[in-house]
Scaffold this active site. Structure first.
Site, short mmCIF file in Angstrom:
data_model
loop_
_atom_site.label_atom_id
_atom_site.label_comp_id
_atom_site.label_asym_id
_atom_site.label_seq_id
_atom_site.Cartn_x
_atom_site.Cartn_y
_atom_site.Cartn_z
N GLU A 101 0.84 -1.21 0.00
CA GLU A 101 0.00 0.00 0.00
C GLU A 101 0.86 1.25 0.00
OE1 GLU A 101 -1.08 2.06 3.17
OE2 GLU A 101 -0.83 0.53 4.73
N LYS A 159 -5.30 10.84 0.36
CA LYS A 159 -5.45 9.51 0.95
C LYS A 159 -6.64 8.85 0.27
CE LYS A 159 -6.67 7.36 5.37
NZ LYS A 159 -6.89 7.57 6.82
N ASP A 175 -17.36 5.52 12.96
CA ASP A 175 -16.09 5.50 12.23
C ASP A 175 -15.53 4.08 12.19
OD1 ASP A 175 -13.68 5.94 11.02
OD2 ASP A 175 -13.06 7.59 12.32
N SER A 235 -13.22 1.75 9.44
CA SER A 235 -12.43 1.83 8.22
C SER A 235 -13.08 1.01 7.09
CB SER A 235 -11.03 1.29 8.48
OG SER A 235 -10.30 1.28 7.26
N ALA A 236 -13.02 1.56 5.89
CA ALA A 236 -13.48 0.84 4.70
C ALA A 236 -12.59 -0.37 4.41
CB ALA A 236 -13.53 1.77 3.50
N LYS A 287 -4.34 -1.43 14.53
CA LYS A 287 -3.69 -0.48 15.42
C LYS A 287 -4.36 -0.41 16.78
CE LYS A 287 -3.92 1.53 11.63
NZ LYS A 287 -4.24 2.45 10.56
N1 PSU Z 1 -0.72 1.59 9.27
C1 PSU Z 1 0.29 2.50 9.42
N2 PSU Z 1 0.19 3.68 8.81
C2 PSU Z 1 -0.89 3.99 8.03
C3 PSU Z 1 -1.96 3.03 7.87
C4 PSU Z 1 -1.81 1.86 8.52
O1 PSU Z 1 1.27 2.24 10.11
O2 PSU Z 1 -0.89 5.07 7.48
C5 PSU Z 1 -3.11 3.37 6.95
C6 PSU Z 1 -3.42 2.16 6.06
O3 PSU Z 1 -3.30 2.57 4.73
C7 PSU Z 1 -4.87 1.81 6.39
C8 PSU Z 1 -5.40 3.19 6.74
O4 PSU Z 1 -5.51 1.20 5.31
O5 PSU Z 1 -4.35 3.72 7.55
C9 PSU Z 1 -6.74 3.16 7.42
O6 PSU Z 1 -7.28 4.47 7.42
P1 PSU Z 1 -8.81 4.69 7.81
O7 PSU Z 1 -8.90 4.26 9.25
O8 PSU Z 1 -9.06 6.16 7.63
O9 PSU Z 1 -9.63 3.81 6.91
MN MN Z 2 -12.40 6.36 9.25
#
Ligand code: PSU
Ligand code: MN
Length: 298
Positions: free
Chosen positions: A23, A84, A136, A138-139, A157
């Site tokens: 990614e 993003k 909230d 994540s997709a 995380k």
């Molecule tokens: N893990 C990291 N850094 C990041 C991400 C994950 O150490 O930047 C990113 C990944 O690309 C993951 C995204 O898909 O965060 C999820 O963002 P959101 O919660 O807005 O969907």
């Molecule tokens: Mn989100």
């Protein structure tokens, strides 16, 4: 969606050789300069050293790029205003011709289109704490359910609600395989204290499960605990996460900006220890993803 596939990647896919997708949000929004570009290159090198072909995925000039070259990696790492790109952003950013870094969600969609079965990341997105009010989630989760790609990560995380994240993964029918562990890993922290529903102890064993799941037309998560030497203590990390979430609330940070904000705050709070941990787990995940891709291709 028009795919711009790097020649080395196209050749590997055509020959059914192992390819690992990477990614690009972690490059543009997850790590500070210049560590971001160094890490992007190091991850590709890990995949090559393991005997597979890396394909960093991004969006640029109206195409979904499968296999960013050095110049594009450098733009993703250094340009201001890189978008993003999650699932909802793929069409608008492609149509607009802009530069976008793909999250896990957009990366699995594009990888699946290209015929790539394995991707590596740091941690997947999931259900945020307080999601019962913010909604909230994540997709990444829905995208993994929809696209037949194996996502190798260090779990999700610690900033998330990991119990709710596991619930949603169950609802969406996504198998979560603890790699050499019974415990769902929590990114910088080796164990979340929550049980991973399934376990595999080798890349070959994981690949057997992955093959079955991909044949069902859906994705899967292989969760690898961070190496002991680079891990952060759970209690220490929890305290920092609580502080970072409180600061985000005070500053009104929400939506797509929240994950990058929390990771940045943790990096600052642990004086770089979390950055070293992040790079360590990214490299390890790239290595395991390579082994699984090789086992699938064999
Ligand atoms: N893990 C990291 N850094 C990041 C991400 C994950 O150490 O930047 C990113 C990944 O690309 C993951 C995204 O898909 O965060 C999820 O963002 P959101 O919660 O807005 O969907
Ligand atoms: Mn989100």
């Amino acid at each position: 969606m028009k795919l711009e596939v790097e020649p080395a990647v196209a050749a590997a896919i055509a020959a059914k050789r192992a390819v690992v997708a990477l990614e690009s949000t972690v490059i543009a929004h997850g790590l500070p300069r210049p560590l971001n570009l160094e890490t992007a290159i190091a991850l590709e090198d890990e995949v090559r050293a393991g005997g597979a072909t890396p394909a960093t995925i991004a969006v640029a000039s109206g195409n979904a790029v499968v296999g960013a070259d050095r110049a594009l990696l450098s733009r993703l790492a250094n340009e201001e205003g890189v978008v993003k790109v999650s699932t909802r952003d793929v069409a608008p950013v492609i149509a607009g011709g802009g530069l976008g870094a793909t999250t896990v969600a957009a990366t699995v969609e594009i990888a699946a289109q290209a015929g790539i079965s394995v991707m590596a990341t740091g941690g997947i997105g999931g259900v945020h704490r307080g999601a019962e009010r913010s909604l909230d989630e994540s997709a990444d989760l829905l995208a993994i359910a929809r696209h037949p790609v194996c996502v190798v990560c260090a779990g999700a995380k610690l900033v998330l609600d990991l119990a709710l994240t596991l619930e949603r993964l169950e609802t969406l029918g996504i198998p979560v395989i603890g790699f050499g562990t019974d415990d769902f890993p929590a990114f910088y922290v080796r164990a979340s204290g929550l049980r991973a529903p399934h376990r595999a102890d080798t890349a070959l064993a994981a690949a057997r499960i992955v093959r079955e799941q991909l044949a069902r037309g859906a994705g899967i998560v292989v969760a690898v605990p961070i190496a002991q030497a680079d891990a952060i203590d759970r209690h220490e990390a929890e305290a920092e996460v609580d502080r970072a979430i409180a600061a985000a609330e005070r500053e009104g940070i929400r939506g797509a900006a929240l994950t990058p904000y929390l990771l940045g705050a943790l990096g600052a709070a642990t004086s770089g220890k979390s950055l070293r941990a992040n790079v360590s787990l990214l490299r390890q995940n790239a290595r395991i993803a390579t082994q699984i891709a090789l086992a699938l291709a064999a």
